[in-house]
Design an enzyme around this catalytic site. Structure first.
Site, PDB file in Angstrom:
ATOM      1  CB  ILE A 179      -0.958  -0.001   1.202  1.00  0.00           C
ATOM      2  CG1 ILE A 179      -1.969  -1.150   1.074  1.00  0.00           C
ATOM      3  CG2 ILE A 179      -1.689   1.332   1.299  1.00  0.00           C
ATOM      4  CD1 ILE A 179      -2.862  -1.329   2.286  1.00  0.00           C
ATOM      5  CB  SER A 228      -2.258   1.273   9.221  1.00  0.00           C
ATOM      6  OG  SER A 228      -2.207   2.113  10.364  1.00  0.00           O
ATOM      7  CG  ASP A 261     -10.781   4.059   5.712  1.00  0.00           C
ATOM      8  OD1 ASP A 261     -11.973   4.422   5.649  1.00  0.00           O
ATOM      9  OD2 ASP A 261     -10.362   2.998   5.207  1.00  0.00           O
ATOM     10  CD  GLU A 275     -13.321   0.041  11.898  1.00  0.00           C
ATOM     11  OE1 GLU A 275     -12.313   0.716  11.662  1.00  0.00           O
ATOM     12  OE2 GLU A 275     -13.597  -1.019  11.275  1.00  0.00           O
ATOM     13  CG  HIS A 335     -12.035  -0.089   8.077  1.00  0.00           C
ATOM     14  ND1 HIS A 335     -11.714  -0.844   9.178  1.00  0.00           N
ATOM     15  CD2 HIS A 335     -11.103  -0.415   7.129  1.00  0.00           C
ATOM     16  CE1 HIS A 335     -10.658  -1.591   8.920  1.00  0.00           C
ATOM     17  NE2 HIS A 335     -10.266  -1.347   7.680  1.00  0.00           N
ATOM     18  N   GLY A 380     -11.414   1.859   2.729  1.00  0.00           N
ATOM     19  CA  GLY A 380     -10.266   2.044   1.854  1.00  0.00           C
ATOM     20  C   GLY A 380     -10.158   1.026   0.736  1.00  0.00           C
ATOM     21  N   GLY A 381     -10.391  -0.246   1.048  1.00  0.00           N
ATOM     22  CA  GLY A 381     -10.234  -1.293   0.043  1.00  0.00           C
ATOM     23  C   GLY A 381     -11.514  -1.687  -0.649  1.00  0.00           C
TER      24      GLY A 381
END
Length: 363
Positions: free
Chosen positions: A199, A280, A307, A312, A331, A333-334
């Protein structure tokens, strides 16, 4: 049900698919698992489309459990005689106790494989898995480009105030919307990357066209020679990077060594007006430390973009939520279609290899 002989592969290994691939990717993924000789049980809890839910239920065994609750996972194993494998996307709680219960000999198919279509496995007790002979697969790198894109998006929001200006305009406050101009830009920023994985490298590559100067500091194994192949300058110490950069972006895995890697002392190193981005894990840069640093007039940190959070999901809470000098992202990001497709495809290959090697070992 007749249990398989010890050490042998069941005739039709069952796999509990806690998180099917999203949307239109779900059916091909389940078809591929079935083509490998596995018998999928699909959890429908996070499948929102009623047509897709109906199609999955028609073609495969399905259940509806909360995959984030350990008790629900254990109960599913108990009801169905266990599963040879478990596939997921999210960070489901597989603790030592859970592994002990999922690998119990009372199941006709005790757990042998956990496969996660994502990179982070910090919610799994890997030592417990190894002790019980459970193989853990993941897909590091498959979503690197997607996370890198969001990382740069968070940098741009912090520099240009995109979300803040949007909110001001929606409130009818033009004066607030144009406050803080002129802004900074990536073209005249020095960006420091903490971490040297896929990343971080993708972030460095994507920053090059913006004209940013990029520094990188990795683990002790990441040397100046390794960094020669990066569009970035190798920095020997964390302190030098954090004191020398306008933007610091964190890209290390959650391990015992990285827990609390950046706390109050490290945040005081940052230069006035600086920005920190964390995509991360939350325990690498604790949220309370970030919030305190933003409220400390003697700390140079001016904006935080994150993120990842300690809490969560529907129970989300964070001290950063009440701090105006933050950009918060849930969260994701991906979570691009391309990244999820790549993760699913990579994981299916690894599952195929696992069962091929298991067959060869018992042949």
């Amino acid at each position: 049900m007749i249990p398989a002989e010890p050490g042998t592969r069941p005739a039709h290994p069952r796999i509990l698919v806690v998180d099917p691939a999203p949307g239109e990717l779900a059916i091909p993924e389940l078809e591929r698992l079935a083509a490998l000789g596995l018998a999928p049980t699909a959890n429908l809890r996070r499948v929102a489309d009623p047509t897709l839910r109906s199609e999955i239920s028609r073609r495969w065994h399905s259940i509806d459990i909360d995959g984030f609750r350990a008790d629900d996972i254990v109960a599913a194993f108990d009801r169905h005689g266990g599963y040879d494998a478990l596939k997921c996307r999210a960070g489901i709680p597989l603790t030592c106790d859970v592994f002990e219960r999922l690998t119990a000999s009372t199941h006709d198919q005790p757990l042998r494989l956990v496969a996660k279509a994502a990179s982070g496995v910090d919610s799994f007790d890997l030592d417990a898995a190894a002790e019980r002979g459970v193989t853990v697969l993941s897909t590091p790198g498959a979503n690197a480009g997607a996370v890198a894109e969001l990382t740069i998006g968070l940098m741009l929001d912090a520099l240009r105030g995109i979300s803040r200006r949007d909110a001001a305009l929606r409130a009818g406050d033009w004066s607030a919307a144009i406050g803080g101009i002129p802004t900074g830009s990536l073209a005249d920023a020095r960006v420091g990357l903490i971490g040297s994985g896929s990343i971080a490298r993708e972030v460095a590559t994507r920053l090059a066209p913006f004209g940013a100067e990029v520094w990188v500091h990795g683990s002790p194994r990441f040397t100046a020679r390794d960094a020669q192949h990066w569009p970035a300058r190798w920095i020997a110490t964390l302190r030098k990077l954090m004191t020398g950069c306008d933007i610091v972006s964190v890209h290390v895995p959650a391990t015992a060594a990285t827990a609390g890697l950046i706390g109050a002392p490290e945040l005081r190193w940052m230069r006035p007006g600086s920005i920190l981005v964390n995509t991360s894990r939350a325990n690498v840069v604790p949220e309370d430390a970030l919030d305190a640093a933003l409220r400390d007039p003697d700390c140079g940190l001016a904006h935080v973009a994150v993120d990842v959070f300690a809490t969560e999901g529907t129970g989300f809470t964070s001290p950063l939520a009440s701090n105006p000098h933050t950009t918060l992202s849930p969260h994701v990001g991906g979570m691009t279609g391309q990244a999820m497709k790549a993760s699913s495809a990579q994981l299916l290959i690894e599952i195929s290899w696992f069962y091929a090697s298991s067959t060869n070992a018992t042949a």
